[in-house]
Design a protein around this motif. Structure first.
Motif, PDB file in Angstrom:
ATOM      1  N   VAL A 262       3.508  -6.018   8.837  1.00 21.42           N
ATOM      2  CA  VAL A 262       3.173  -7.319   8.256  1.00 21.42           C
ATOM      3  C   VAL A 262       3.300  -7.299   6.737  1.00 21.42           C
ATOM      4  N   ALA A 263       2.776  -6.274   6.086  1.00 14.10           N
ATOM      5  CA  ALA A 263       2.786  -6.189   4.606  1.00 14.10           C
ATOM      6  C   ALA A 263       3.187  -4.787   4.202  1.00 14.10           C
ATOM      7  N   PRO A 264       4.462  -4.464   4.206  1.00 14.88           N
ATOM      8  CA  PRO A 264       4.884  -3.084   3.910  1.00 14.88           C
ATOM      9  C   PRO A 264       4.560  -2.647   2.485  1.00 14.88           C
ATOM     10  N   ARG A 265       4.702  -3.535   1.504  1.00 17.43           N
ATOM     11  CA  ARG A 265       4.399  -3.154   0.127  1.00 17.43           C
ATOM     12  C   ARG A 265       2.898  -2.917  -0.069  1.00 17.43           C
ATOM     13  N   LEU A 266       2.086  -3.799   0.495  1.00 12.90           N
ATOM     14  CA  LEU A 266       0.639  -3.623   0.395  1.00 12.90           C
ATOM     15  C   LEU A 266       0.195  -2.355   1.102  1.00 12.90           C
ATOM     16  N   GLU A 267       0.836  -2.064   2.232  1.00 13.28           N
ATOM     17  CA  GLU A 267       0.484  -0.851   2.968  1.00 13.28           C
ATOM     18  C   GLU A 267       0.854   0.392   2.165  1.00 13.28           C
ATOM     19  N   ALA A 268       1.994   0.358   1.531  1.00  8.65           N
ATOM     20  CA  ALA A 268       2.414   1.500   0.718  1.00  8.65           C
ATOM     21  C   ALA A 268       1.497   1.676  -0.486  1.00  8.65           C
ATOM     22  N   ALA A 269       1.105   0.562  -1.100  1.00 10.40           N
ATOM     23  CA  ALA A 269       0.205   0.654  -2.250  1.00 10.40           C
ATOM     24  C   ALA A 269      -1.160   1.192  -1.828  1.00 10.40           C
ATOM     25  N   TYR A 270      -1.645   0.737  -0.686  1.00 13.51           N
ATOM     26  CA  TYR A 270      -2.935   1.231  -0.202  1.00 13.51           C
ATOM     27  C   TYR A 270      -2.849   2.712   0.128  1.00 13.51           C
ATOM     28  N   ALA A 271      -1.751   3.130   0.755  1.00  9.79           N
ATOM     29  CA  ALA A 271      -1.599   4.530   1.125  1.00  9.79           C
ATOM     30  C   ALA A 271      -1.528   5.432  -0.105  1.00  9.79           C
ATOM     31  N   ASP A 272      -0.865   4.960  -1.160  1.00  7.34           N
ATOM     32  CA  ASP A 272      -0.688   5.801  -2.346  1.00  7.34           C
ATOM     33  C   ASP A 272      -1.902   5.803  -3.269  1.00  7.34           C
ATOM     34  N   THR A 273      -2.559   4.646  -3.395  1.00  6.27           N
ATOM     35  CA  THR A 273      -3.628   4.526  -4.384  1.00  6.27           C
ATOM     36  C   THR A 273      -5.031   4.756  -3.815  1.00  6.27           C
ATOM     37  N   ILE A 274      -5.268   4.386  -2.558  1.00  7.09           N
ATOM     38  CA  ILE A 274      -6.623   4.460  -1.992  1.00  7.09           C
ATOM     39  C   ILE A 274      -6.711   5.528  -0.912  1.00  7.09           C
ATOM     40  N   HIS A 275      -5.871   5.421   0.122  1.00  6.43           N
ATOM     41  CA  HIS A 275      -6.003   6.346   1.242  1.00  6.43           C
ATOM     42  C   HIS A 275      -5.760   7.791   0.813  1.00  6.43           C
ATOM     43  N   ALA A 276      -4.786   7.997  -0.055  1.00  9.91           N
ATOM     44  CA  ALA A 276      -4.485   9.357  -0.501  1.00  9.91           C
ATOM     45  C   ALA A 276      -5.599   9.942  -1.358  1.00  9.91           C
ATOM     46  N   HIS A 277      -6.368   9.107  -2.025  1.00  6.38           N
ATOM     47  CA  HIS A 277      -7.449   9.586  -2.890  1.00  6.38           C
ATOM     48  C   HIS A 277      -8.812   9.079  -2.397  1.00  6.38           C
ATOM     49  N   PHE A 278      -8.914   8.879  -1.095  1.00  7.53           N
ATOM     50  CA  PHE A 278     -10.123   8.266  -0.556  1.00  7.53           C
ATOM     51  C   PHE A 278     -11.344   9.155  -0.788  1.00  7.53           C
ATOM     52  N   PHE A 279     -11.188  10.464  -0.659  1.00  2.65           N
ATOM     53  CA  PHE A 279     -12.333  11.361  -0.841  1.00  2.65           C
ATOM     54  C   PHE A 279     -12.852  11.296  -2.276  1.00  2.65           C
ATOM     55  N   SER A 280     -11.931  11.245  -3.237  1.00  2.00           N
ATOM     56  CA  SER A 280     -12.348  11.155  -4.641  1.00  2.00           C
ATOM     57  C   SER A 280     -13.033   9.822  -4.923  1.00  2.00           C
TER      58      SER A 280
END
Length: 263
Positions: A48-66
């Motif tokens: 549905v939103a490939p750009r938003l998904e990529a941004a979430y994966a790079d900025t939030i999900h990848a650094h979720f623990f921090s």
């Protein structure tokens, strides 16, 4: 000029509001990231939103623990401030009671998946504290009223089911066992036998007196007719008619029921 007590209350209210907002945002991120890990939802989000998904994966999900550690640092600070205020105000009998009373706050600070969801209890604790201070009134909130309504409905339904099951159990006990009836006779009726007999006799006497007073004339006519028929059909009375003054004696006997007193 604002008084110190009023300033402290305002600061406490502002801090509690900040903690509630952070907890809500943190829980929303936890929920979204948990759903993000599910392959069907992850694929649907990417479609549905490939750009938003990529941004979430790079900025939030990848650094979720921090990111979660940043929230945890604020929670730890809140626990330390609350602990310090409890010691100053002598809120508990011992200074080390605070982490045991607020165990959900302490465990919620641990960045583990199973313990993170305990942070939702912090929201209810803060709302309870604000309610106790009179700064809010959750009883007027629509969510509270709706929850209270359905809670009452659920409680009434459960109580009805319990009552029906209890009555059914009593019926089965009475139907298949004479233990209950025997206990009633031995423990309730037998010790009060004299009082029950006296009460029943008094009620019967009162009832019979009333019935006799209301139907005295009818009873007298019935007895008179019965006596008259008996006198006419009795062979002894027929022989009495042949004797001198026999008819007068038989007539007097026939009229005797009509002259009976009322009492």
């Amino acid at each position: 000029m604002t008084s110190p007590a009023s300033l402290r209350d305002r600061l406490a209210l502002a801090w509690d509001g900040l903690i509630i907002a952070l907890v809500i945002v943190n829980l929303a991120l936890l929920l979204f990231d948990s759903l993000y890990l599910l392959p069907p939802l992850h694929d649907a989000f990417a479609a549905v939103a490939p750009r938003l998904e990529a941004a979430y994966a790079d900025t939030i999900h990848a650094h979720f623990f921090s990111i979660d550690l940043a929230f945890v640092s604020v929670y730890v600070l809140d626990v330390l401030i609350g602990w310090t205020m409890a010691i100053i105000e002598r809120r508990y009998h011992r200074w080390f009671f605070y982490p045991f009373v607020h165990w959900y706050d302490v465990l919620g600070c641990i960045p583990l998946a199973g313990l993170r969801w305990l942070r939702v209890l912090r929201v209810f604790a803060l709302l309870h504290r604000l309610q106790r201070l009179g700064m809010i009134d959750v009883r007027r909130w629509y969510v509270f009223q709706a929850a209270r309504k359905y809670y009452d409905i659920l409680l009434e339904e459960v109580s009805d089911r319990v009552a029906v099951r209890l009555i059914g159990s009593v019926q089965e006990e009475v139907r298949h066992s004479n233990t209950l009836s025997q206990r009633l006779a031995d423990e309730v009726v037998a010790p009060r036998k004299a009082q029950l007999v006296a009460e029943i006799a008094a009620r019967l006497e009162t009832g019979l007196d009333g019935i006799y007073a209301e139907n005295r004339a009818l009873i007298a006519r019935y007895v008179s007719a019965l006596v008259g028929r008996t006198l006419q059909e009795s062979p002894e009375i027929q022989r009495l008619h042949r004797m001198p003054m026999g008819r007068q004696v038989a007539g007097a006997m026939d009229q005797a029921p009509a002259t009976w007193p009322a009492g």
